[in-house]
Design a protein around this motif. Structure first.
Motif, PDB file in Angstrom:
ATOM      1  N   ASP A  62       0.847  -1.203   0.000  1.00  0.00           N
ATOM      2  CA  ASP A  62       0.000   0.000   0.000  1.00  0.00           C
ATOM      3  C   ASP A  62       0.881   1.251   0.000  1.00  0.00           C
ATOM      4  OD1 ASP A  62      -1.326  -2.246   1.613  1.00  0.00           O
ATOM      5  OD2 ASP A  62      -3.021  -0.941   1.209  1.00  0.00           O
ATOM      6  N   ASN A 122      -4.040  -5.261   6.741  1.00  0.00           N
ATOM      7  CA  ASN A 122      -2.680  -5.768   6.992  1.00  0.00           C
ATOM      8  C   ASN A 122      -2.324  -5.701   8.472  1.00  0.00           C
ATOM      9  OD1 ASN A 122      -1.875  -6.509   4.356  1.00  0.00           O
ATOM     10  ND2 ASN A 122      -1.707  -4.336   3.839  1.00  0.00           N
ATOM     11  N   HIS A 164       3.668  -7.985   6.918  1.00  0.00           N
ATOM     12  CA  HIS A 164       3.969  -6.549   6.870  1.00  0.00           C
ATOM     13  C   HIS A 164       4.664  -6.032   8.126  1.00  0.00           C
ATOM     14  CE1 HIS A 164       1.601  -5.801   3.153  1.00  0.00           C
ATOM     15  NE2 HIS A 164       0.956  -6.864   3.570  1.00  0.00           N
ATOM     16  N   ASN A 183      -3.312 -16.508  -1.532  1.00  0.00           N
ATOM     17  CA  ASN A 183      -2.225 -16.196  -0.585  1.00  0.00           C
ATOM     18  C   ASN A 183      -2.721 -16.219   0.862  1.00  0.00           C
ATOM     19  OD1 ASN A 183      -3.751 -13.867  -0.593  1.00  0.00           O
ATOM     20  ND2 ASN A 183      -2.065 -12.485  -1.100  1.00  0.00           N
ATOM     21  N   GLU A 238      -7.635 -14.657  -1.917  1.00  0.00           N
ATOM     22  CA  GLU A 238      -6.662 -13.567  -1.853  1.00  0.00           C
ATOM     23  C   GLU A 238      -6.965 -12.747  -0.606  1.00  0.00           C
ATOM     24  OE1 GLU A 238      -7.798 -10.221  -2.393  1.00  0.00           O
ATOM     25  OE2 GLU A 238      -5.800  -9.558  -1.800  1.00  0.00           O
ATOM     26  N   TYR A 239      -5.953 -12.110   0.001  1.00  0.00           N
ATOM     27  CA  TYR A 239      -6.082 -11.533   1.317  1.00  0.00           C
ATOM     28  C   TYR A 239      -7.172 -10.466   1.454  1.00  0.00           C
ATOM     29  CZ  TYR A 239      -4.814  -9.742   5.901  1.00  0.00           C
ATOM     30  OH  TYR A 239      -4.855  -9.355   7.224  1.00  0.00           O
ATOM     31  N   ASN A 240      -7.262  -9.518   0.520  1.00  0.00           N
ATOM     32  CA  ASN A 240      -8.261  -8.449   0.672  1.00  0.00           C
ATOM     33  C   ASN A 240      -9.676  -9.021   0.669  1.00  0.00           C
ATOM     34  OD1 ASN A 240      -6.373  -6.414   0.875  1.00  0.00           O
ATOM     35  ND2 ASN A 240      -6.359  -6.005  -1.335  1.00  0.00           N
ATOM     36  N   LEU A 254      -4.371 -11.478  -8.070  1.00  0.00           N
ATOM     37  CA  LEU A 254      -3.019 -12.036  -7.904  1.00  0.00           C
ATOM     38  C   LEU A 254      -2.486 -12.598  -9.219  1.00  0.00           C
ATOM     39  CD1 LEU A 254      -3.245 -13.989  -4.514  1.00  0.00           C
ATOM     40  CD2 LEU A 254      -2.637 -11.595  -4.904  1.00  0.00           C
ATOM     41  N   ASP A 274      -0.331  -3.700  -4.784  1.00  0.00           N
ATOM     42  CA  ASP A 274      -1.117  -2.462  -4.783  1.00  0.00           C
ATOM     43  C   ASP A 274      -0.623  -1.409  -5.779  1.00  0.00           C
ATOM     44  OD1 ASP A 274      -1.650  -2.714  -1.184  1.00  0.00           O
ATOM     45  OD2 ASP A 274      -2.755  -3.585  -2.864  1.00  0.00           O
TER      46      ASP A 274
HETATM   47  O1  RIB Z   1      -3.313  -9.934  -1.353  1.00  0.00           O
HETATM   48  C1  RIB Z   1      -2.580  -8.737  -1.446  1.00  0.00           C
HETATM   49  C2  RIB Z   1      -3.328  -7.619  -0.832  1.00  0.00           C
HETATM   50  O2  RIB Z   1      -3.560  -7.883   0.550  1.00  0.00           O
HETATM   51  C3  RIB Z   1      -2.536  -6.296  -0.863  1.00  0.00           C
HETATM   52  O3  RIB Z   1      -3.422  -5.220  -0.941  1.00  0.00           O
HETATM   53  C4  RIB Z   1      -1.833  -6.298   0.456  1.00  0.00           C
HETATM   54  O4  RIB Z   1      -1.530  -4.972   0.904  1.00  0.00           O
HETATM   55  C5  RIB Z   1      -2.869  -6.920   1.344  1.00  0.00           C
HETATM   56  O5  RIB Z   1      -3.774  -5.888   1.734  1.00  0.00           O
END
Ligand code: RIB
Ligand code: CA
Length: 309
Positions: free
Chosen positions: A14, A38, A81, A158, A164-166, A189, A240
């Protein structure tokens, strides 16, 4: 000039998106709205206030947003992070304060102030955006477009094998956004994990202002260690900044029109995003999904813009 609201969970990648937006005269950054993701929303907000000073954009209003997802329990990614959210980078306490309106109210206010001009650049969990839609559904046709770093379609998850994380952080929020009817571009991703920032790229930052270069070095060093240990990747996926870059250089990616869904119930597949490639569901597409990327073109663009800060 593009009017952008950045919704974010800073976060190392970010932070790189902050720097890229600050280095893009084509962009008018109208607000930065912060979400959990994060790390906690408190730490993400503190990081956003420090980053606007580092990037020289202290005039941009920063608003605190959602501290937890709509339904699921809060997740944080401090192994990815760092405890503070910016890896090994240490920034001075910010002199900037958050603005009074909460993120959701500032999003709604600016969309009404600039009808059909606002791009929502979403690089964290979508909780703030979903809450804004629920609070004032009239904003949807007034938003110019939404660009979301999120989801994964043919690339491994991930956060779980399929997510995916978001999206994983708040699948219900992503579901509300993907169903809302926005002009929606998704940067998954599938393309961001082709954009691996490496030690070689760091060597190309010699001309960058020391404070910026040192931040990039210290934050990405932690991020590279995570990618090496957890994903056997030599470097780090700068997810990002790619979503930010396509606002200025849309030609960096190739988009496909897909009907996109997110699984909310699956025991093993909750938060999995799917794209109906062969139109098996006979549904109108609800998103443009970036499925190819010009990696060297993006990396060169990112590095050149860092030199302009
Ligand atoms: O999967 C990647 C996303 O999740 C990115 O935006 C990273 O900053 C986390 O927020
Ligand atoms: Ca993020």
């Amino acid at each position: 000039m593009q009017r952008i609201i950045l919704d974010t969970d800073p976060g190392i990648d970010d932070a790189l998106a902050f720097l890229l937006l600050a280095a893009s005269p084509e962009i008018s950054l109208e607000a930065i709205t912060v979400t959990h993701g994060n790390t906690s929303v408190d730490k993400c907000t503190e990081n956003a206030l420090k980053l606007v000073e580092l990037a020289g954009i202290s005039h941009v209003p920063v608003a605190r947003g959602a501290d937890q997802p709509l339904v699921k329990a809060l997740s944080v990614a401090e192994e990815t992070h760092g405890d503070g959210g910016l890896g090994y980078a240490v920034l001075p306490a910010s002199k900037v304060q958050i603005v009074e309106p909460k993120a959701v109210d500032l999003i709604i206010e600016l969309i009404h102030k600039y009808p059909k001009e606002i791009t929502l650049l979403c690089i964290g969990p979508m909780t703030n955006i979903a809450l804004a839609i629920l609070k004032d559904p009239s904003i949807v046709p007034l938003v110019k477009n939404v660009v979301s770093m999120g989801g994964t379609f043919h690339f491994p998850g991930n956060s779980t094998p399929d997510s995916e994380y978001n999206v994983f952080c708040d699948p219900e929020a992503f579901d509300i956004v993907v169903r809302a009817g926005f002009d929606l571009t998704i940067v998954p991703l599938d393309v961001t994990y082709q954009c691996i920032f490496t030690k070689e790229h760091l060597t190309r930052l010699k001309e960058v202002k020391p404070s910026i270069r040192e931040f990039i070095e210290d934050s990405t060093r932690f991020y590279m260690e995570f990618h090496d240990e957890y994903q056997a990747i030599d470097g780090c996926a700068i997810n990002d900044p790619l979503a930010a870059a396509i606002l200025v250089k849309p030609e960096l990616v190739s988009l496909r029109d897909y009907y996109v869904t997110v699984e909310l119930k699956g025991e093993h597949t909750r938060a999995k995003t799917s794209a109906d490639h062969f139109k098996t569901l006979n549904k109108q597409p609800n998103a443009k999904v970036a499925m190819e990327v010009d990696v060297p073109g993006f990396m060169d663009f990112f590095i050149e813009r860092m030199k302009s800060l």
